[in-house]
Every structure is written in structure tokens, then in C-alpha cells.
Design an enzyme around this catalytic site. Structure first.
Site, PDB file in Angstrom:
ATOM      1  N   SER A 731       0.803  -1.223   0.000  1.00 45.45           N
ATOM      2  CA  SER A 731       0.000   0.000   0.000  1.00 45.45           C
ATOM      3  C   SER A 731       0.835   1.273   0.000  1.00 45.45           C
ATOM      4  O   SER A 731       0.276   2.370  -0.113  1.00 45.45           O
ATOM      5  CB  SER A 731      -0.942   0.007   1.206  1.00 45.45           C
ATOM      6  OG  SER A 731      -0.214   0.024   2.408  1.00 45.45           O
ATOM      7  N   LYS A 774      -6.914   3.784   8.349  1.00 47.54           N
ATOM      8  CA  LYS A 774      -5.966   4.755   7.803  1.00 47.54           C
ATOM      9  C   LYS A 774      -6.551   6.168   7.816  1.00 47.54           C
ATOM     10  O   LYS A 774      -5.864   7.133   8.157  1.00 47.54           O
ATOM     11  CB  LYS A 774      -5.574   4.345   6.386  1.00 47.54           C
ATOM     12  CG  LYS A 774      -4.751   3.065   6.324  1.00 47.54           C
ATOM     13  CD  LYS A 774      -4.462   2.644   4.892  1.00 47.54           C
ATOM     14  CE  LYS A 774      -3.644   1.356   4.842  1.00 47.54           C
ATOM     15  NZ  LYS A 774      -3.371   0.913   3.465  1.00 47.54           N
TER      16      LYS A 774
END
Length: 829
Positions: A731, A774
Site C-alpha cells: 500500500s 488509515k
């Protein structure tokens, strides 16, 4: 080689004639010969002895086997000569020479000789007098030496008399303890009046090392010999008396056990005559009654009765008796048919869940669904069972059908949620931590063949709660280990499978136990470490963490009242303003859960409690300005603007075991040979993402305004700070690409922008996981813009509304779109 050998003699001992005389004798030697009273030749044949010392005035049987020794004995007997007998220093020497024997020995005469069938000679020798070897005159065909007599020093005194009496007393005690010394030997010793002869006769009868025996021979004064023998006799008596004591105690213990056994048997016979039952019979009947009352399944009942029948036939003193007794205690104390009735009031369950936990709507909804299904299923079962008499059996066959797994960062309320579920259902609650468990037997139990074996922790827990349908929480299921003792996660496959745990077979019990009515709830911080087959058996419910507003609400409704209560305060003695709580959340904690928040609030409460204990009165209002006074300087502050002010630094978003977090990807260049350097404990996947990002940026250098020669003349270094923490995953791909473009184009990254997403060599942005965690991390860090993969748009619905309203989300499906919005000169979407 000559060895000592005991020989039985049938005939009378025939004394050999001992010649008298000698020649070439020095005056000193002549004086010693006259003092000894025995005429010893000046030169003697020397016969080495192995492992034995011959003393004067004693007789000894010997076996002679070496050819040169046989020749020596034959010539001595034929010529009617004395021989010298000396001990060998080292018994390992095959053919002893002058340096291998002691210098002090005994002159002896051969009284009898007989040849055996194997060629060896059996002889009987008598010691006459001590001798000292002056020098060896011959070594072939056998040893010969010039010798001088060594008469013992004997002086009549009270001390000598005392030593003689003492050693006689010690020897008498020895004869009583040692069966191989005949009583005739004691009679012989008692009749000896010569202290010298007494010392030598006792020394011959004792078990001594060759060095001690030689020392006794070499001592000149008879008093010294008796002292040495006293020490040896005393030590031998201590060893023998201790051995006899040990033997007596063992014998007494055996006699005690036998006596108890006979008395017990007699007691049984007496009770039978009186029509009474003995203790063992009563114990067996008690276990039989418990087995019937336990309502075990048929297989378990048969096994328990079989073990009971074995125990009934055993004596109570047998070791297996207590093993079977322990097994029956476990079997009869398990809740085979004990259940708690579920409280299926859905409104009450909702109220309890809301009282104990703020938010967590998805989890609460799932619990209420479970209660609703359970309630309907029981109602339908009752309707179908009206025509049948086996309602209980039908319900018992119904499986629970739910095994939940709460996944989330620490401090989000996973464990306490299990307790609330048990309270809402009206069931008992039991918790078992799996962190660090590496032995399969912890789950399945130990087989009864091992000493001290017991059932596994699941069966033990069910016995403690005395219910077959508790809420069973398996904490930290992602931290189960595996080693040579087995894999506990594989054992959990059966436990957490509704189709298999109906017949869970613990190794200790070795009979099936029904776990299908247990409501299993597992907790984990991460899903990845959980093996796929185990993960497939559980329904995953994610607890991603709390927003700032949620933490403030939780603190006001749950944490502060609990800390006030735990620190001995009253609600009117302390009050927190919302601004104070917000400052604690922002400046003193940075976590997904609320564990550290509660710790900091508890610290403030303790300081207020201290003031009140010292005599302060009135209510304390904790304001935003008071927080540094209680907690010190802030622990966290925003560093995004400072870190990203220099080109080459971009802000990424990651998921850790503690929840979501931000990270900085740093890139720099230096003169070199086109090398890519990666640091920060990066895993293989993350390294490949960095390589893909560099390749993409090189392929699009012209579009990004980058001089292509910069790649040919420089090395590029990418670093991810917090180098002590391992990192991996795809990611960070878009973040690395952004940092590289920022570095090579000389344009800084917008400090308010964070990003996440996987990239391909063609510049596509692929979706990633953990979007909610996140985004919450970006909100905690004070960022206003988040760039996400376009295919993660659906995940925005999971983000709390107050966070969505405050933040700006950019959805990108290509890397150039990310670069456009991330760099400061990029155009707004």
C-alpha cells in the site's frame, strides 16, 4: 600376573624347612637380622603381588600364572628358600619391573604348592618379616634383589594397650555388621596378646585400598599402625552403619505397608461379619452414584463405569488407584447436562450493550440478530415438538451456529464486549488467553499415560463455570505459536467448527464432550497471522478504532466515572471540561483505542485525590489549560508540515497492530552508479513496490519534468523511518512514487495530504485494505486531505460521518492523478 585368590585347603598345612644362614651381610643388616629373630637371606627372589599386601605373621593363598613367576616359585620350593613379596604400584602394568613395585615388602615361605589344570600354580604362603629392597641384582629370568629386614618397633606402654583395646572393640563391631567375616576370626583376634600380630591380622581382614594397606606395612611403630587402622575401621563402620540404617528404614517401611495391608484386610473381614461396608466400598458406591447423577452420554458413562470397576478390584495403596480416582473426579464434575437458560429479551440485551459500550453498532447488531434467531428457532422447535415427546433432544441437536472473531487494535473494547454479551444473554462468561500458547495439549489435554496429566484448558474452564453453554472468549487468537510440541491452532480447528465440536474428544477424558452449545468469541489484533482454515471457521467483526469525538463521548460516559470510582473520589469532587478531554486526546494519546486515554485520565484523578487527602476542599474543575500541570508537557505534536517541507518526503498511511498510523517515505539522491538503496527494515513486498515506483517514474520522467540523465549519474536512496519496526505490504507504492517525483522534480509535497494505494508498472492505482483505520489515523494527525484508490470508494461508507465532513477525499485510479494533487503546484480537482 599374580592375583590374590582365596583357596580351600583340604589337607594339613605342611611347613617347609627354612634354611638359616646368609653371606655378604653388612654390620647394620646383621644387627637388624639379630633384632628380628628370623634369619633372612641377604638376597631374595622378588614376587610382585597385584592388588594385595602380605603382612608378617599372616598366611595368604595366591595364584601364580606368569611363566617367570612360575619358575621363581618352582626354584624357591625346590631349594627351600624364602621369597620376597612386594605389591605393585600400578595394577595396569603387565610385566612389572624394579620401578613398578614398592620398596617395602614381606619375606615369606611357601607352605604348600599345587598345580592347576590350566597351568597356573596355587600356593599358600606365610609372611615372616618385613623387608626393604636395597637394590635389584637381577631382572631375568625373574626379579632378584638384595634386601634387609625391617623389624617393627614395639614398646610396651599404656598408650599401646589403649590402642589395642580400642581396635579390638571396633573390630568386634565390624564383625557384627559384616556377614562374610566368620565368628572364628573374632575368637582368634580376642586370643592374640601381641599388639604387632593383632595389627597385622586385623589389617588382613579389612577392605582397604592398596595405598592404605602399603602404608600400614611401611609404618615402623606398631602404635602408628594401630592409629592408622583405627581411622580406617572408624570410616568403614560409619559407612556400614549408615547402610544398615537405610536398609532398616526400608525394611520398616515395607513392614509398615504390609502391616497396614493385613490390618485393612482384617478390618474388611470384620465389617463384612458385622454387615457393614468398608471405606473402599463406600467410596466406590459414592462414585457410582455421581456417575448416575451426572447424566453422561452413553459412551462416557460406559467408560466411567469401566474405570470404576477397575478401581473396585484394586487395593487402595496401588499407584493406579489414585490415577483412576482423579479421572472419575473429572468425569463426574463436568457439566455434561448443565446449561443456563438464555435470556432472549432483545430490548434488555440492547440496553445492556449500550450501557457497557459506546458505538460499535455493527457488533451490537450482530448480537441482537443472534438473539432473535435463537428466540425464533426455539419457538419453532417448540411448535414442531408438540407432536413429539423429545423436545429436549431436538433442541440439544440444534447447533449454536455462531463463532465470532473480534479484530481490532488494542483498547477498542474487544474483551469487555464479550463480558457484555454474556450479561445480555444471561450466560456465564469464561476467558482463556491464547497468547504464547505453543503446546497442543493446552487445548486437547494430556494423555493419562503421563504423570500428573490433566484435561486441556477448555475442559478445565467448563468445569469451573459449571455450565455447558457459557460465552467462551479465546483472547489473542492471532498470537498462538507452534513448535515441536504441536500446533495449537490446528487443535482449535475442531473446537471452533460447529459441525465437529459436538464430539470434541479431550485426550485425558478420551470420550466425546459436546461443545456445540458454547458461544465461542475470539479476539485478535491482526487477521494475517491467523491460519486460513481457522479464519474460515469464524465470522469476522472488525473494530477499527474511535474518532476524536467518539473518544470524548466514551471518556465522559464510561472512563471518567470509572476512574472517579476507582480512585476513591465522589462525582462532585472532580469535573472535566470537554476541552480538557480533547486536549488529552490530541496531545497526550495517539491510539486507535482508549486504553492510554483512560490511563492519562486516571493519572489526573490520582493527583486530585492526593490534594483532597492532604486536606483540600471543594470541587476541582479540570480545564484545557490545567492539563500540562497534571500531565506535563505534550507527548505528541504535528510534524507533517516540518517533515514534508523538503522535496522528497511524502506522507503515507499504514495499518499496525495498534491501529492505523501515518508514516513518512523519504527519498534522496547522491552521485553514484544507478543503484537503488532501500532501508527501514522493509519486507520483500515493500521492496518490490519501491522498485516498481522507480521504474514507473523513470518511464514517465519527461511527463513529470525530470531530467533523464539524473537516473544515470546518481544513486537513489529510499528510507522509511522507525527503522527498528519491520514493515511490509504494497500500500505504500503511490507514496514512494510521489516521494521520488518530489525529489527529482524539486517540488515539495502538500503537508496536508496523505495517501495510500498499490501501483503497477503501467501507473494504475490498485485498491488496498484498512481504509477506515488509515483515514482515522490521518484525522488524528490533523491532516485534511487523503488520496485513496478509486476502487476503495465504497469503503468511505464505513467512516464516521463527522470525519467524512471534515476531510477532503481524492479518488485516483492512476499515479499521475496522485502526483497532480499531492505536489504543491498541482491543480485542484
Amino acid at each position: 600376573m599374580e592375583d590374590r585368590l582365596g583357596i580351600g585347603w583340604d589337607d594339613q598345612v605342611i611347613a617347609a624347612a627354612i634354611p638359616v644362614g646368609g653371606s655378604n651381610t653388612s654390620p647394620a643388616s646383621q644387627d637388624k637380622r639379630e633384632e628380628s629373630g628370623i634369619d633372612i637371606p641377604n638376597e631374595l627372589a622378588i614376587l610382585p603381588l597385584r592388588g594385595v599386601v602380605l603382612y608378617p605373621m599372616t598366611a595368604l593363598p595366591l595364584t601364580v600364572g606368569q611363566p617367570r613367576s612360575i619358575q621363581l616359585v618352582d626354584e624357591a620350593v625346590l631349594q627351600r628358600q624364602m621369597i620376597g613379596l612386594v605389591a605393585i604400584k600400578n595394577e595396569g602394568v603387565e610385566e612389572p619391573g624394579p620401578d613398578d613395585v614398592y620398596r617395602v615388602g614381606t619375606a615369606a615361605v611357601v607352605h604348600r604348592l599345587r598345580k592347576a589344570a590350566d597351568g597356573t600354580i596355587l600356593l599358600f604362603v606365610q609372611g615372616m618379616e618385613r623387608i626393604r629392597i636395597v637394590e635389584f641384582t637381577h631382572t631375568e629370568p625373574y626379579l632378584r634383589a638384595r634386601v634387609e629386614p625391617m623389624p617393627d618397633k614395639v614398646e610396651d606402654s599404656i598408650e599401646l594397650e589403649a590402642l589395642s583395646r580400642n581396635i579390638l572393640d571396633l573390630f568386634r563391631r565390624l564383625v557384627n555388621l559384616v556377614p562374610h567375616i566368620p565368628d572364628e576370626m573374632m575368637m582368634m583376634v580376642m586370643n592374640i596378646e601381641d599388639p604387632r600380630q593383632l595389627a597385622y591380622l586385623i589389617a588382613t581382614s579389612l577392605r582397604m585400598d592398596i595405598a592404605d594397606a602399603q602404608e600400614v606395612l611401611e609404618l615402623d611403630d606398631v602404635r602408628d599402625k594401630l592409629r592408622k587402622l583405627t581411622v580406617i575401621l572408624t570410616r568403614e563402620l560409619e559407612v556400614l552403619e549408615l547402610g544398615k540404617k537405610i536398609q532398616t528404614e526400608a525394611q520398616s517401611e515395607m513392614e509398615k505397608v504390609q502391616r497396614e495391608y493385613f490390618l485393612r484386610e482384617q478390618l474388611k473381614a470384620i465389617k463384612r461379619e458385622l454387615g457393614e461396608k468398608d471405606e473402599q466400598t463406600l467410596e466406590v458406591e459414592e462414585y457410582r452414584r455421581k456417575i448416575e447423577e451426572a447424566e453422561m452420554p452413553e459412551e462416557a458413562r460406559k467408560e466411567a463405569l469401566r474405570e470404576l470397576a477397575r478401581m473396585e478390584k484394586m487395593p487402595t495403596a496401588a499407584a493406579e488407584y489414585s490415577v483412576i480416582k482423579t479421572y472419575l473426579d473429572w468425569m463426574t464434575s463436568l457439566p455434561w447436562n448443565k446449561v443456563t437458560e438464555d435470556n432472549l429479551d432483545i430490548s434488555r440485551a440492547r440496553q445492556i450493550l449500550d450501557e457497557d459500550h459506546y458505538d460499535l453498532e455493527e457488533v451490537k447488531k450482530r448480537i441482537l440478530e443472534y438473539l432473535a434467531v435463537r428466540k425464533l428457532r426455539l419457538e419453532r422447535a417448540e411448535e414442531r415438538a408438540k407432536e413429539s415427546e423429545h423436545l429436549t433432544d431436538y433442541i440439544r441437536r440444534e447447533r449454536e451456529g455462531v463463532i465470532l472473531c473480534f479484530v481490532g487494535p488494542p483498547g477498542t473494547g474487544k474483551t469487555s464486549l464479550g463480558q457484555s454479551i454474556a450479561r445480555a444473554l444471561g450466560r456465564k462468561f469464561v476467558r482463556m488467553s491464547l497468547g504464547g500458547v505453543r503446546d497442543e495439549a493446552e487445548i486437547r489435554g494430556f494423555r493419562r499415560t503421563y504423570v500428573g496429566s490433566m484435561p486441556g484448558r477448555i475442559i478445565q474452564a467448563l468445569r469451573r463455570v459449571e455450565s455447558r453453554n457459557p460465552v467462551f472468549m479465546l483472547d489473542e487468537v492471532d498470537k498462538v505459536g507452534a513448535d515441536w510440541r504441536g500446533d495449537p491452532s490446528s487443535a482449535l480447528l475442531e473446537v471452533l467448527d460447529p459441525e465437529q465440536n459436538r464430539d470434541f474428544r479431550d485426550h485425558y477424558l478420551d470420550v466425546p464432550f459436546d461443545l456445540s452449545q458454547v458461544m465461542f468469541i475470539t479476539t485478535a489484533n491482526l487477521l494475517d497471522p491467523i491460519p486460513a482454515p481457522l479464519r474460515d471457521r469464524m465470522e469476522i467483526l472488525t473494530l477499527d478504532g474511535y474518532t476524536e469525538e467518539e473518544k470524548i463521548k466514551i471518556a465522559q460516559q464510561y472512563l471518567i466515572p470509572r476512574q472517579i470510582r476507582e480512585n476513591g473520589l465522589r462525582p462532585d469532587e472532580i469535573e472535566f471540561t470537554e476541552g480538557a478531554i480533547r486536549r488529552v486526546v490530541r496531545d497526550y494519546t495517539r491510539e486507535a483505542g482508549v486504553r492510554n486515554l483512560e490511563r492519562e485520565l486516571g493519572s489526573i484523578c490520582r493527583k486530585v485525590a492526593t490534594k483532597i487527602a492532604e486536606g483540600a476542599t471543594g470541587s476541582t474543575v479540570v480545564t484545557e489549560e490545567d492539563i500540562p500541570k497534571y500531565l506535563g508537557k505534550p507527548k505528541y505534536f504535528s510534524e507533517v508540515a516540518e517533515r514534508t517541507a523538503i522535496p522528497g518526503v511524502a506522507t503515507g498511511l499504514v495499518v499496525t497492530p495498534a491501529g492505523g498510523d501515518i508514516t513518512f517515505i523519504e527519498a534522496t539522491k547522491m552521485k553514484g552508479k544507478q543503484k537503488l538503496i532501500l532501508t527501514g527494515q522493509l519486507g520483500d513486498v515493500m521492496r518490490e513496490s519501491a522498485q516498481a515506483a522507480l521504474s514507473y517514474v523513470r518511464s514517465k520522467a519527461h511527463e513529470f519534468g525530470i531530467d533523464e540523465n539524473v537516473f544515470l549519474e546518481n544513486d537513489i536512496h529510499i528510507h522509511v523511518p522507525a527503522g527498528a519496526v519491520p514493515k511490509d505490504g504494497p500500500s505504500a507504492g503511490v507514496t514512494m512514487a510521489t516521494a521520488l517525483v518530489s525529489l527529482l522534480a524539486g517540488k515539495p509535497v502538500n503537508p496536508q495530504v496523505a495517501m495510500t494505494g498499490e501501483i503497477t508498472l503501467r501507473g494504475q492505482v490498485l485498491p488496498v485494505g484498512g481504509i477506515k483505520q488509515k483515514v482515522l489515523a490521518a484525522a488524528r494527525a490533523g491532516l485534511s486531505t487523503v488520496i485513496l484508490p478509486k476502487r476503495n470508494e465504497a469503503d468511505l461508507e464505513d467512516i464516521p460521518a463527522e470525519v467524512r465532513e471534515k476531510m477532503h477525499f481524492i479518488l485516483a485510479d492512476r499515479v499521475d492523478q496522485v502526483i497532480q494533487h499531492a505536489l504543491l503546484d498541482g491543480k485542484e480537482d
